[in-house]
Design an enzyme around this catalytic site. Sequence first.
Site, short mmCIF file in Angstrom:
data_model
loop_
_atom_site.label_atom_id
_atom_site.label_comp_id
_atom_site.label_asym_id
_atom_site.label_seq_id
_atom_site.Cartn_x
_atom_site.Cartn_y
_atom_site.Cartn_z
N CYS A 157 0.85 -1.19 0.00
CA CYS A 157 0.00 0.00 0.00
C CYS A 157 0.89 1.24 0.00
CB CYS A 157 -0.90 -0.02 1.23
SG CYS A 157 -1.76 1.53 1.54
N CYS A 174 4.40 22.80 4.12
CA CYS A 174 4.31 21.35 4.00
C CYS A 174 5.37 20.81 3.04
CB CYS A 174 2.91 20.93 3.53
SG CYS A 174 2.44 21.61 1.92
N GLN A 224 -7.08 20.06 8.44
CA GLN A 224 -5.89 19.27 8.79
C GLN A 224 -6.29 17.87 9.23
OE1 GLN A 224 -2.75 19.96 8.42
NE2 GLN A 224 -2.52 22.18 8.37
#
Length: 438
Positions: A77, A393, A268
């Site tokens: 995954c 980020c 978030q």
Amino acid sequence: MKKRELLQGTVSDYTYDGMGVVKVDNFTYFVRGVLLHEEIEFLILKRNKKLGYGKVERILKESEHRITPSCPYYPKCGGCHIMHMDYEAQLDFKHRIVKQNIQNIGKLDIDVRKPLASNTSHYRNKAQFPAQGHPFAMGFYRLRSNDLVDIDTCLVQSELIDTIYAELRTIKNTSFVDDVRHVLIKHAFVSGEVMVAFIMRKDHKEEIAAFMKPLLDRYPIVSLLQNINTRNDNVILGDHIDVIDGKAYIVEELDGLKFQISLHSFFQINPKQTIHLYNEAIKSANITNEDRVIDLYCGVGSITLFLARQAKHVTGVEIVAPAIENAKINQQLNQMDNVTFICSDAGTYANKIVSSKKYPDVVFVDPPRKGLDTLTIESTVKMKPRTIAYISCNPATLARDIAIYKEHGYTCEYVQPVDMFPNTYHVECVVLLQRAIS
């Protein structure tokens, strides 16, 4: 050296996405799933003139920080990238990556602090599960692939999301299964409210309602939605939304503030760590009740309202109209009259402020991964705020932008990474830029 050849080497560094860097005869290979200082044997999968990619075959000398991942789907995954590292090593990796970006891209000598740690499991409040038929599968995509990994459980989602998802997998027995593109679940940790949205190729409201009735009786699903998406690309959500049961939103609470979250709202995904992120930024910026603040890229107004508890007035700016609509509702929910929300491009609005000469004391920016554009940087500099608080980020674009701000007389003493996404290579950072007194 040829493809499929076996080589041996020592991991000397990491790439930004957690792959190990191994040099053999002065040639660089990237190998996934290895740790710093491990001695490995790996198979060459691909090689060009500058670098190669390998697959680890044997670990000859194992790192003390290697662990057996608790997830049975790792690394197939693609949701998690560094689950083979213990948490100490994960934090060291993120610290290392941020520091390298600041030094190599920004060419800056700044103190990079250790990341603020998070809980490492069941921290996510949102999950998007793609689905496909013949044979039916629902789960997550492999890394950098559209191949679906069929999973039963996910250890980083909230336990309630994981439980509901396990029941939703029986969708394979329904008449509308072939038209399901994604199932999206949002969970408000404090209120407990849950949203379940079926992203469909065609309208199946009645069938979805019948399928979901037993789950509505067992779980706090207050918002059951259908979203129609007929596009032929990777965009998950379409524009059309039907409320099948309940309301079109859920309500979450962060540090005493309430937020309405709709299907399209960005919020978030690690709410507990978000409180630490925001409070770290606000505390470091030393906001007072005399300060006027501008919050660029404000989204649904989450950090704007945190700021409003400290500042005289805060203006939140966001280009996405539905986000501004949510932000205004959130302002009303929290009965704050010292906030103004503006729907505008960040750079364009900042330039208007320059023209008006109504300068703020502090500017907050929280841009997307591409960082700030030239107009936004130049306009924020011309406003002459004493402090620019930058939440990022992407350490690479953060380092680039800090270096530009330095040329304009703004410097920072430290970078504070915050681990919002354990088991992944992603990391948030908070930087305070101070204007030199002339």
